[in-house]
Design a protein around this motif. Sequence first.
Motif, PDB file in Angstrom:
ATOM      1  N   SER A   1      32.528  15.097   7.991  1.00  0.00           N
ATOM      2  CA  SER A   1      31.790  15.546   6.812  1.00  0.00           C
ATOM      3  C   SER A   1      30.737  14.522   6.432  1.00  0.00           C
ATOM      4  O   SER A   1      30.896  13.323   6.689  1.00  0.00           O
TER       5      SER A   1
ATOM      6  N   SER B   1      31.708  24.378   6.103  1.00  0.00           N
ATOM      7  CA  SER B   1      31.322  24.583   4.713  1.00  0.00           C
ATOM      8  C   SER B   1      30.173  23.646   4.400  1.00  0.00           C
ATOM      9  O   SER B   1      30.061  22.556   4.963  1.00  0.00           O
TER      10      SER B   1
ATOM     11  N   GLN C   1      30.559  29.105   3.319  1.00  0.00           N
ATOM     12  CA  GLN C   1      31.945  28.861   3.701  1.00  0.00           C
ATOM     13  C   GLN C   1      32.321  29.782   4.847  1.00  0.00           C
ATOM     14  O   GLN C   1      32.320  31.005   4.706  1.00  0.00           O
TER      15      GLN C   1
ATOM     16  N   GLU D   1      34.413  17.464  -2.227  1.00  0.00           N
ATOM     17  CA  GLU D   1      34.619  18.571  -1.288  1.00  0.00           C
ATOM     18  C   GLU D   1      35.483  18.173  -0.095  1.00  0.00           C
ATOM     19  O   GLU D   1      35.953  19.050   0.649  1.00  0.00           O
TER      20      GLU D   1
ATOM     21  N   GLY E   1      27.987  18.769   3.923  1.00  0.00           N
ATOM     22  CA  GLY E   1      28.564  19.722   4.856  1.00  0.00           C
ATOM     23  C   GLY E   1      29.796  19.152   5.527  1.00  0.00           C
ATOM     24  O   GLY E   1      29.949  17.932   5.652  1.00  0.00           O
ATOM     25  N   THR E   2      30.682  20.053   5.964  1.00  0.00           N
ATOM     26  CA  THR E   2      31.935  19.660   6.612  1.00  0.00           C
ATOM     27  C   THR E   2      32.219  20.570   7.787  1.00  0.00           C
ATOM     28  O   THR E   2      32.095  21.798   7.680  1.00  0.00           O
TER      29      THR E   2
ATOM     30  N   LEU F   1      39.659  23.280   4.533  1.00  0.00           N
ATOM     31  CA  LEU F   1      38.211  23.094   4.621  1.00  0.00           C
ATOM     32  C   LEU F   1      37.508  24.284   5.254  1.00  0.00           C
ATOM     33  O   LEU F   1      36.359  24.583   4.932  1.00  0.00           O
ATOM     34  N   GLY F   2      38.162  24.977   6.180  1.00  0.00           N
ATOM     35  CA  GLY F   2      37.500  26.039   6.929  1.00  0.00           C
ATOM     36  C   GLY F   2      36.684  25.464   8.072  1.00  0.00           C
ATOM     37  O   GLY F   2      36.456  24.254   8.168  1.00  0.00           O
TER      38      GLY F   2
ATOM     39  N   GLU G   1      26.734  22.832   1.324  1.00  0.00           N
ATOM     40  CA  GLU G   1      26.119  23.101   0.036  1.00  0.00           C
ATOM     41  C   GLU G   1      24.803  22.348  -0.043  1.00  0.00           C
ATOM     42  O   GLU G   1      24.703  21.199   0.406  1.00  0.00           O
TER      43      GLU G   1
ATOM     44  N   LYS H   1      25.729  27.819  -1.314  1.00  0.00           N
ATOM     45  CA  LYS H   1      26.945  27.319  -0.684  1.00  0.00           C
ATOM     46  C   LYS H   1      27.327  28.260   0.447  1.00  0.00           C
ATOM     47  O   LYS H   1      27.162  29.480   0.341  1.00  0.00           O
TER      48      LYS H   1
ATOM     49  N   PRO I   1      29.039  34.866   4.092  1.00  0.00           N
ATOM     50  CA  PRO I   1      29.666  33.607   3.703  1.00  0.00           C
ATOM     51  C   PRO I   1      28.873  32.832   2.645  1.00  0.00           C
ATOM     52  O   PRO I   1      29.282  31.726   2.282  1.00  0.00           O
TER      53      PRO I   1
END
Length: 680
Positions: free
Chosen positions: A209, A180, A679, A141, A195-196, A176-177, A182, A677, A640
């Motif tokens: 991240s 994000s 985003q 990711e 996560g990031t 990446l936004g 999961e 997830k 999201p």
Amino acid sequence: MIDTISCAKALGTLAIGVLALASPPVSAQDDLPGEPETRPIIVTGTGLEETPASPAYDTQVIEREQLLATGSGRIEDALSSVAGFQQFRRSDSRSANPSAQGATLRALGGNATSRALVLLDGVPMSDPFFGYIPFSAIAPERLAEARVTRGGGSGPFGAGALAGTIELTSADADTLGTFSGEALVDNRGETAIGGTLASKLGSGFGTISGRWDRGRGFDTTPLAERVPATARAAYESWSVQLRGVAPLSDTVELQARGLAFDDRRTLRFDGADSTSEGQDASLRIVGRGEWQFDALGYVQARKFTNLVISSTRFVPVLDQRNTPSTGLGGKFELRPPTGANNVLRLGVDYRKSDGELFETALSAFTGAVTARRNAGGANTDLGLFAENDLTLGALTVTAGVRADRYSIADGFFIERSGSGAVIAEDRFADRAGWVASLRGGALLRLGDGLRLRAAGYSGLRLPTLNELYRPFVVFPVTTQANPALENERLEGFEAGIDFAPDEAVDLSLTVFDNRVKNAIANVTVGTNLRQRQNIHAIGARGIEASLGLALGPVRFDGSLAYTDAEARGAGFAAALDGNRPAQTPRWAGSATVSYRTDDGIVLAATLRHIGAQFEDDLETDVLPAATTIDAYVELPLSGPFALVLRGENLADETIVTRNQGGSIDLGMPRTVWAGVKIQL
């Protein structure tokens, strides 16, 4: 040796410095009245662009969407979509010993060391002591793409690119936004959380991240072989990456990255625990002006431990209590202006790997210390390279030369008895020399997306500190180290055809013939006894094909490789002459069908096949062929959020990963994951 605390402080300082530099410079501010218009500053976070002749070598790109839509969510699974990619064993980074996770291409395997060069943002990722790749620390990711070049060597750090190069590129903030993440759980109660965070900072950006995987694992031991001491392949790993990119001018950008990771696993028996940890930091300055350049420096601190349990008495017999190592290196590449149809690359790179092992042998009957061993050394490589690409209408030709000054130095092995008396003390003579490597190719564009290509190349790999100085035991077989090992040398050529008339079709076909001289292999020299030795050669010739088809929201991606590999031996290795090298399949293939919609629905199914392999060099123990089915589902929920389902080995195929005289290890059984997830 760099300890964990000091590395953590260094990474923090590195991140703070880059974020401070990311404030917009004057040239990025709004123009003042009467001032001349300024050019916008664009940062990419990547290295210099590929040269015009890069497609002359057999290359396959795995896009971000493909990296994410795998059954396991692990990078080694995503790389397996390129037929010919393999690790030493079929296990992934949850159930393999870390020291066995080398990366190889084109069936040039046979031992656990990487024969392929794996780069993350231009930095070699192989462990300085063992040569394995810390796959659990490389989260898909975080990546924008993976570019896999089979064969062909490399310009920078080419001394590690014997079988090819795997270039991993981190994603930027836009990709990446803002946030994000999961979180998933599987049918055994194991969890995967990641996560990031990413943000624009002036004209640059910063990202952080993290990922944490843990579980009790599955039974790698077949039911008939289990005993009360048998344990599941439990695992727990985490990694954190900090990255910052900032402009220094309108054509120059600074990139900084820090990575820290920890990985703990249990294999076969209670107490058979291994750990792998590391802290990496790198700085990179990329210039995209008239005189293009790429300057990179990095430092790596790694540590490995392993406890070996007797398979008959189920007590500790060997405590590999510490294997600290350090990697230090960098490169500088310059591309001077030489005309619109010409690209010249000039550069120098350096890599030093030093480390040592500390291990204690224990009596299986009394638990008393029987021996203490300490061994290690330092390998260095200084490379000078030059390469030129010339485009003459539809034809592009390329030629490159590389000269490596290598040294194998400070090697030693000391063994003491339980009472401290010296049993053996060896100091090995230093060695050094120059080795030249060449590569060249041609690419002819015939129009309508049709290209013909051909290339020839040579390459180099130094033996690792592990191969030179560290013996190991996988009961009942003992494998001895060999401080006299020579460098491996590759000679090869290939020819291919590519057809991509539009974005919907991408077909590639390659024939190749590669030969590794002085190939390092684990050679049987006695009953349950092997030694790392240079055999005369490993030859591999074959065909590689890949196909990408896009039909609206439906896409097919397939890759197939057939390799006829053969070992040539002499002396002790004569018994393997003409045999297929250990751990090398004849057939390997992968096919993925995916369906994606604009509103975020993703469905993907992957069929993967790996042919039969031999466990050993004498072709006595077989690892049967295995075919697996994986799946990935992503369904939008509210806002999201999305539902994520993953499936590994859905047909519950029996995957034999080790077979030593009938002692069997198994790979991943059917596993189903479910989670959420987000985003933003």
